[in-house]
Every structure is written in structure tokens, then in C-alpha cells.
Design an enzyme around this catalytic site. Structure first.
Site, mmCIF file in Angstrom:
data_model
loop_
_atom_site.group_PDB
_atom_site.id
_atom_site.type_symbol
_atom_site.label_atom_id
_atom_site.label_comp_id
_atom_site.label_asym_id
_atom_site.label_seq_id
_atom_site.Cartn_x
_atom_site.Cartn_y
_atom_site.Cartn_z
ATOM 1 N N SER A 153 -26.066 -6.412 34.053
ATOM 2 C CA SER A 153 -27.359 -6.028 33.053
ATOM 3 C C SER A 153 -27.252 -6.740 31.775
ATOM 4 O O SER A 153 -27.541 -7.716 31.735
ATOM 5 C CB SER A 153 -27.118 -4.659 33.231
ATOM 6 O OG SER A 153 -28.265 -4.115 32.754
ATOM 7 N N HIS A 359 -29.526 -2.301 41.242
ATOM 8 C CA HIS A 359 -28.917 -2.682 39.869
ATOM 9 C C HIS A 359 -27.730 -1.840 39.700
ATOM 10 O O HIS A 359 -26.909 -2.362 39.152
ATOM 11 C CB HIS A 359 -30.171 -2.427 38.904
ATOM 12 C CG HIS A 359 -29.774 -3.301 37.384
ATOM 13 N ND1 HIS A 359 -29.822 -4.578 37.399
ATOM 14 C CD2 HIS A 359 -29.301 -2.701 36.438
ATOM 15 C CE1 HIS A 359 -29.636 -5.084 36.001
ATOM 16 N NE2 HIS A 359 -29.225 -3.724 35.569
#
Length: 386
Positions: A153, A359
Site C-alpha cells: 500500500s 487490498h
């Protein structure tokens, strides 16, 4: 907000160190001072728990770079990537970016008394100052001239900033493995939370910031952590919690989350991040460009020499890069983000073979080893410094 529970910082430090000791891993802790005065902490797992002493064996160093609202504990809690790499023969380094639980010191500034100055940063400063300092320390403490870098991320964003703004460091990176990249700010960024932030939260933050009081830290981190035991004590609470988590990171993938201990996971995250990190992301998502922080036309002209913030030159990222995607990641689109063309030297691309992989699954998926970790290690071995 961060001091809602007075000893939260110390509790989180103890949780991470207890995790390492409970799992039987030798660990070390270092601090490093950045060029702009931030004093940050980095943990090290020099060898596997299967080895009683170091034996002076050369083990390739790898840096694991965490995302926004996370800290180094995220790679040791539910993720386990730190342990896995140590067991595979790597010297594992776990940095904590400025402002997180472990890195809240400065040579001059106090994060509470000097809030306006201390918290005046985004992920640009993390890439330009924090990451180079960590890389230099790891090289100094090991016998290697190059390090591996694995980011998740914001850890991928920081890498792009780091090597484009400090291109001389490309010679110090063996390979970067980017998991769930947040670099291409195009239509591929489709997270529900982005819409919520863009149209409601960011305007509200700016309104409060302008007329009531200065907001320095992304709010609600302690509130979420305090509520996690209540939201996960039964199946209904867990379902609501996981639905909320998936709302922010990708469509539901409950199968990969069956082994997630939500209460334990929330002991160390959400962690503290500056409001500038969030606003910088929102600026880029709204403009659909990967640019430096937008201070407004007047200040941009003073700082950058133009009324618009300049683009980061991703072609300057010339060290080898491996990209790891989830098909269900709401912060990128592996089919359209074109990072293999934008970055200067992409050598490998892997799309996780799970249609629901999102994610947050990079940190919590129960099948991480066969789906992800083994592929990371395979590509790392191809680029190992002798």
C-alpha cells in the site's frame, strides 16, 4: 485524539516485542535520525527461530515497508511475512515511519507541543527522508551493499517517491516487491472509501480545520481499536466488522479471512498517520495524477516554480521492480494501471490466483504462502547479491 488512552503507544510497543518473543524469534531494535530531524525506530529479525545463534552467516537483508495507518507490527501479527522471510534465510528489517507508535520523536520538535510543525508531512517526506535513512542503516549494519525492499500500500507509494526523488539509491536496491500498489491514480482506484472520503470526509476535515481547530492526525484510530473487541465477540459482530473492513479495501473475501483474529489485529492498527498523508492521496486521486503535494497555486509557485504540483518521474525508478496484484484490489487495477510501462524497470508481474483477493488480503489471507509469499521469495532469489 491519539492520547485518548494515555499509554496506548507503550502498549503497542510491548505487544510487538511480546509477539516476537512468544514466537521464539531473536530481535533487535535501532533508531535512525532522518535528514529533517525525525527519529524513527526499526526492528530487526536477524535469523530464524530455528537457529539458536546467528553463527555470522550472511543473510540477505530485506526491508518490509508498511502502509498508512499501519506500523511494523502489521507484518508480524496476522500477516506473518516477517517470520516467513526469516525462516527462508533472510535478515528481516521492519521500519516504522514518522508519526507511528514507534517513531514519535524528533531532534527538536515534540509531537504534542509542536503539532503544527511535527505533523506537517505526507508520504512525500516518508519517501524522501525516512526510507533512505532506513536503507542506509541496514547497509551500515550488514555486510551487503544492496537490500531487498517489500512494500504494501503506502509502502509502494513511498518506494516510487524514494527512487524517483533520490535516484542515486537505485544502486542500493536489489529488488523491490510492491504488494497492492497505490501509485497509478487513474480510474483503477475505485475503493468505496475513496468516494466517502472525497465527497464527505475530506471537505468536513478541511471545514473543521479551517474554522474550529487544527487537525493533525487521521482521527478515530483509538476509537476503532477500542471498539474491536465489542465488534468481534460473536459472529454477528465479526460479520459487521469484516463488512466494514472490506468496504474500505475490496469486495468480500471471507474465505481468506477465516483465520483472522480481529481483536488481535486491531491491537496495533489502525496506527497514527498524519492528515497530510490522507490529503495527498485524495489530491492525486482527484487529479488522476501521481504528483507532489498540492499547496495551492501561490505556494506551489513559491515551492515548485509552477502553479501546479509537478509529477514524480517514475522512469527514474531504474532498479528491478516486481509487482504483485490482487484481482479484487480497490486501490488499483492490474489490467489498466500500466505500472510495467510507467516505472523504469519492471521485471516481474504476479496476479494472485484468487478472484476475491483484495487490498487487505495481502496482510490477512490464510493462503498467503502458496498464493503470495512463495512467489515473492522465488523472484527475490533471482536477484540475490552474492
Amino acid at each position: 485524539m491519539w492520547n485518548f488512552f494515555g499509554d496506548t503507544c507503550e502498549k503497542i510497543r510491548k505487544i510487538q516485542e511480546d509477539m516476537l518473543e512468544t514466537n521464539g524469534y531473536h530481535w533487535e531494535k535501532y533508531t535512525v535520525t532522518t535528514e529533517d530531524g525525525y527519529i524513527n525506530t526499526i526492528y530487526r529479525i536477524p535469523y530464524s527461530h530455528n537457529i539458536k545463534t546467528n553463527n555470522n552467516e550472511r543473510r540477505p537483508p530485506v526491508i518490509l515497508s508498511h502502509g498508512m495507518t499501519c506500523c511494523s507490527a502489521v507484518f508480524l501479527n496476522q500477516c506473518q511475512l516477517g517470520y516467513y522471510l526469516a525462516d527462508q534465510g533472510y535478515d528481516v528489517w521492519l521500519p516504522n515511519n514518522r508519526g507511528t507508535t514507534f517513531s514519535r520523536k524528533h531532534v527538536i520538535l515534540d509531537p504534542e507541543k509542536d503539532k503544527d510543525k511535527y505533523w506537517n508531512f505526507s508520504w512525500h517526506e516518508i519517501g524522501v527522508y525516512d526510507i533512505p535513512a532506513f536503507v542506509d542503516l541496514v547497509i551500515e549494519k550488514t555486510s551487503f551493499q544492496k537490500v531487498y525492499y517489500i512494500g504494501h500500500s503506502q509502502g509502494t507509494t513511498a518506494l516510487a517517491v524514494f527512487l524517483s526523488e533520490r535516484p542515486e539509491y537505485n544502486d542500493k536496491i536489489m529488488l523491490s516487491c510492491l504488494m497492492g500498489s497505490v501509485i497509478s491514480m487513474d480510474e483503477g482506484v475505485k475503493a468505496n472509501v475513496v468516494t466517502l472520503l472525497k465527497y464527505f470526509m475530506v471537505p468536513l476535515i478541511k471545514l473543521v480545520d479551517r474554522h474550529l481547530f487544527r487537525i493533525h492526525v487521521i482521527p478515530f484510530s483509538n476509537t476503532i481499536r477500542a471498539m474491536s473487541p465489542l465488534l468481534s465477540w460473536n459472529s454477528i459482530g465479526r460479520y459487521i466488522s469484516m463488512k466494514s473492513l472490506y468496504y474500505m479495501t475490496g469486495y468480500e473475501n471471507f474465505e481468506q479471512a477465516t483465520q483472522l483474529d480481529l481483536t488481535k489485529f486491531c491491537q496495533t492498527m489502525p496506527n497514527t498517520s498524519s492528515i497530510g498523508q490522507l490529503l495527498h492521496y485524495m489530491q492525486n486521486i482527484q487529479s488522476k495524477k501521481f504528483t507532489k503535494y498540492d499547496y495551492g497555486p501561490e505556494k506551489n509557485l513559491e515551492k515548485y516554480g509552477s502553479t501546479e504540483p509537478p509529477l514524480y518521474d517514475l522512469k527514474k525508478v531504474t532498479s528491478p521492480v516486481a509487482l504483485f496484484y490482487g484481482k479484487n484490489d480497490m486501490f488499483n487495477n492490474y489490467k489498466t494501471d500500466n505500472l510495467d510501462k510507467k516505472l523504469g524497470n519492471v521485471v516481474y508481474t504476479h496476479v494472485v490466483e484468487d478472484d476475491g483477493f483484495n487490498h487487505i488480503d495481502f496482510l490477512i489471507a490464510k493462503d498467503s504462502v502458496p498464493l503470495l509469499y512463495k512467489h515473492i521469495v522465488e523472484i527475490m532469489k533471482r536477484y540475490q547479491e552474492s
